[in-house]
Design a protein around this motif. Sequence first.
Motif: not given
Length: 288
Positions: A130, A132-134, A136, A193-195, A261, A263
């Motif tokens: 993932d 986009d997100n380090q 979640k 999420t970190s995003k 990152h 998933t």
Amino acid sequence: MRNSHITIPSLGILLALSASGVLAAPDWSMVASKKITLFYPGVSPIEWIVKGGEHSGAKGLRKGESCVGCHEEEVGEMGMKMATGQKIEPRVIKGKAAAIPVTVQAAHDGVNLYLRFSWKQPAGGAEKMDKDNQVKLSVMLDDSLVERANLSGCWETCHQDARSMPDAKDDMKTKYVMGGDVKSKFFDLIQWTSKGVIHDGYVAEKRVMDGGMSMVDAKGEKKEDQWVVTFKRKLAGGGTGDISMTPGKTYNFGFAIHDDHTTGRFHHVSLGYTIGIDAQADVSAFKF
């Protein structure tokens, strides 16, 4: 009134902010904490948990013994076996952390539940699934609606045919509760999420990430190698898939971190715990 620095309009704003909960927040230094170690579960769906064979605890589960009662002191060792491929993990990820110790705190203000999770960032692995997100962080809550949730926790949503499992045949199939129904048999799900995206959903016959109305806010930050994530959730719930939480009651509670990152099933998970609202539990939220 030359010494008064608060005008009537300003006082009204302050009162409004206080009523909305903007100014309300626990002093976390005064809130009790519990260390809960998350571990890498490998391929251990509920079907593997209950069938016995490799999992000797299946017999105890059938007798009403909880997973945490048997395994809480050895979750780090369990995670190491899975992360290194010694047990039930056909896809070893180089550098995968075996376990993540997390400090968990909870409190409430009579209207909202506050949850705080803090942990040290472990060393990373090789794959960035993932981008986009380090990180979640997901929390699941159950109001004694899901059979066996008090024993096996969130494993009741983890099945061998879900996507990213070796036996998966449907890339769209995610977590679900066997015989799940959002009106009567479901887990309440919230996620940060970190995003910066926040989800408020549920897991019933399928996982639905949004549609609830309980979430007020969720925030997270990393300072050097330390993560801190906080949730603010309305006790009353109010939306589809939201449980109502009331003082004096306890609820089944579990959480997971998608670290580095990752998933799908490659997350770190907790065993099943309890959270109490003005009640003694594994994690207790008392009014502040």
